[in-house]
Design a protein around this motif. Structure first.
Motif, mmCIF file in Angstrom:
data_model
loop_
_atom_site.group_PDB
_atom_site.id
_atom_site.type_symbol
_atom_site.label_atom_id
_atom_site.label_comp_id
_atom_site.label_asym_id
_atom_site.label_seq_id
_atom_site.Cartn_x
_atom_site.Cartn_y
_atom_site.Cartn_z
ATOM 1 N N ALA A 175 0.738 -1.179 -0.188
ATOM 2 C CA ALA A 175 -0.022 -0.135 -0.066
ATOM 3 C C ALA A 175 1.012 1.207 0.014
ATOM 4 O O ALA A 175 0.486 2.323 -0.319
ATOM 5 C CB ALA A 175 -0.955 -0.051 1.200
ATOM 6 N N HIS A 215 -6.792 10.406 4.202
ATOM 7 C CA HIS A 215 -5.082 10.520 4.039
ATOM 8 C C HIS A 215 -4.879 11.955 4.062
ATOM 9 O O HIS A 215 -5.792 12.789 3.545
ATOM 10 C CB HIS A 215 -4.414 9.815 2.807
ATOM 11 N N ASN A 258 -6.738 3.589 3.284
ATOM 12 C CA ASN A 258 -5.139 3.098 3.141
ATOM 13 C C ASN A 258 -5.052 2.427 4.577
ATOM 14 O O ASN A 258 -3.746 2.289 4.835
ATOM 15 C CB ASN A 258 -4.251 4.381 2.887
ATOM 16 N N GLN A 282 -5.236 3.711 -3.330
ATOM 17 C CA GLN A 282 -5.253 2.251 -2.992
ATOM 18 C C GLN A 282 -6.239 1.500 -3.665
ATOM 19 O O GLN A 282 -6.457 0.326 -3.410
ATOM 20 C CB GLN A 282 -5.729 2.296 -1.342
#
Lengths: 374, 70
Positions: free
Chosen positions: A7, A97, A145, A173
């Protein structure tokens, strides 16, 4: 070595990707779009072929809708900085993120959140409520993620279309693991890295625009040479040149091109099924073993866990000492880790690729059982 | 054989033009045009045999590829 950090970046790379990179050292390649000689045109052809393949992979209506950047984070910065104005109401998920959250904050967005880990209908209800309250853009990741979870992208996109909101999707991802079609998934701007699920190398990202997106009202993040129209003071208002100032990362683009070939010939469904089989082997083997806690476990491309009484970094170091690469900490997604260790120390993530094996999963489980006993 | 030139709005469109022409059986080459040809500085385009020029223009129009004949 067992590489369970796909990842972050996938490894190993397919042989064809290695070959594509080596070819650039064997044969003369110039600067794509910066000359008419044979070497420059060979480079330009390489870039164009990669555009065609990326457009086909992501359902874009033409290769001109694919722009190359320095990475997925740069793609997200360009997408968000151009689409989001100061004070604009923008909605995102609770587990996003920092490559989404920080550009939104810098753009001065008025941010609201939907609960990414809720059930699908609750997420859609929260998005719908936000849109009714004036949200003009939704930005979120297709797949987390940190957890093996995905969002109902197509349905969120449909809501955005219905309310005239811009929909930006982070496929960091998801690219190469899930079927993505910017058209049928109602996505305005899709951002993806080359070096993860597409098996390219670092240094290249992709931004894919829907055909109807108005790029003229979207200022580019970077301006400079575009290889044509030198007398105009501004970047062209056409794609892809509007968002590609300066020399393109030819080597990563060539690698990406070969990586996309690999993904398409292997099959996205087959890749996903393989990664799910690895996670299934691990979850099934460690099911009922006390001392290890998986967060939001399901069969998917990654798993997130902690060992009782051990900090994530300590667990990762112990795994590393046994030849297993795993990533500990917050994974640049502090919002997601509100759902992991209560003390805020994060967790350990293992993430898979098509090259991992069930034997590796078995060895990992044996090591985990040893680590629990330490 | 003399060549006719079609200037496209970008290098990407030059390659798209080449693909479109190839589908319709017309051979073309992507080329860089200099400022003296375009009067707008460096640009890209495709060259085709003069005998194919009319069919090429039609094919590009049908495909929605913007071009000018410098």
């Amino acid at each position: 070595m067992i590489y369970f950090d796909n990842a972050a970046t996938s490894w190993p790379k397919p042989r064809a990707v290695e070959g594509a990179v080596k070819r650039l050292f064997r044969e003369p390649y110039g600067n794509p779009g910066r000359g008419g000689h044979a070497a420059a045109m060979r480079a330009a052809e390489t870039v164009y072929r990669a555009r065609v393949k990326a457009a086909e992979l992501f359902g874009a209506k033409g290769p001109h809708l694919v722009c190359f950047t320095g990475g997925c984070t740069e793609s997200l910065n360009a997408a968000i900085s151009g689409a989001v104005r100061y004070g604009m109401k923008v909605m995102t998920g609770t587990t996003e993120h920092n490559s989404v959250i920080r550009p939104l904050i810098r753009a001065g967005a008025d941010i609201s959140y939907f609960d990414s880990l809720s059930d699908e209908e609750t997420i859609l209800e929260q998005v719908r409520a936000g849109l009714l309250l004036g949200v003009s853009a939704v930005v979120c990741a297709w797949a987390s993620n940190v957890f093996p979870t995905v969002l109902p992208i197509r349905r969120i996109g449909a809501l955005c279309r219905e309310h005239g909101a811009v929909f930006i999707v982070d496929a960091a991802q998801a690219a190469g693991i899930y079927d993505i079609n910017v058209d049928t998934d109602n996505i305005d701007i899709l951002c993806a890295p080359a070096h993860k699920g597409l098996y390219g190398v670092t240094g290249c990202g992709i931004t894919v625009f829907s055909e109807g997106y108005d790029v003229r009202s979207h200022p580019p993040l970077t301006v400079g040479g575009s290889g044509a129209d030198p007398y105009t003071a501004y970047m062209p208002d056409r794609l892809p040149e509007r968002f590609e100032a300066g020399t393109l990362p030819l080597l990563p683009i060539a690698a990406l091109s070969a990586g996309i070939d690999f993904v398409r010939s292997t099959g996205i469904a087959a890749i996903r099924a393989h990664e799910e089989s690895i996670s299934a082997a691990i979850l099934d083997s460690l099911s009922g073993v006390s001392g290890v806690t998986f967060y939001r476990p399901s069969y998917g491309p990654l798993l997130c866990f902690n060992i009782d009484g051990k900090a994530p970094e300590e667990t990762a170091a112990l795994l590393d000492s046994r030849g297993i690469c795993a990533r500990a900490g917050m994974h640049c997604a502090p919002g997601a880790h509100k759902y992991t260790a209560p003390d805020g120390s994060g967790a350990v993530r293992i993430s898979f690729s098509v090259f991992n094996t069930e034997e590796e999963a078995e060895y990992f489980c044996d090591v985990i059982k040893d680590v629990i006993r330490l | 054989m003399k060549k006719d030139l079609f200037a496209t709005s970008s290098l990407t469109y030059a390659y798209k033009a080449r693909d479109v022409l190839s589908y319709t059986g017309i051979k073309s080459n992507v080329i860089r045009l200099d400022g003296s040809e375009t009067r707008k500085g460096c640009r890209f385009g495709v060259s085709v045999d003069q005998r194919d020029a009319r069919d090429a223009a039609k094919a590009l129009r049908n495909a929605g590829i913007p071009f000018t004949e410098p």
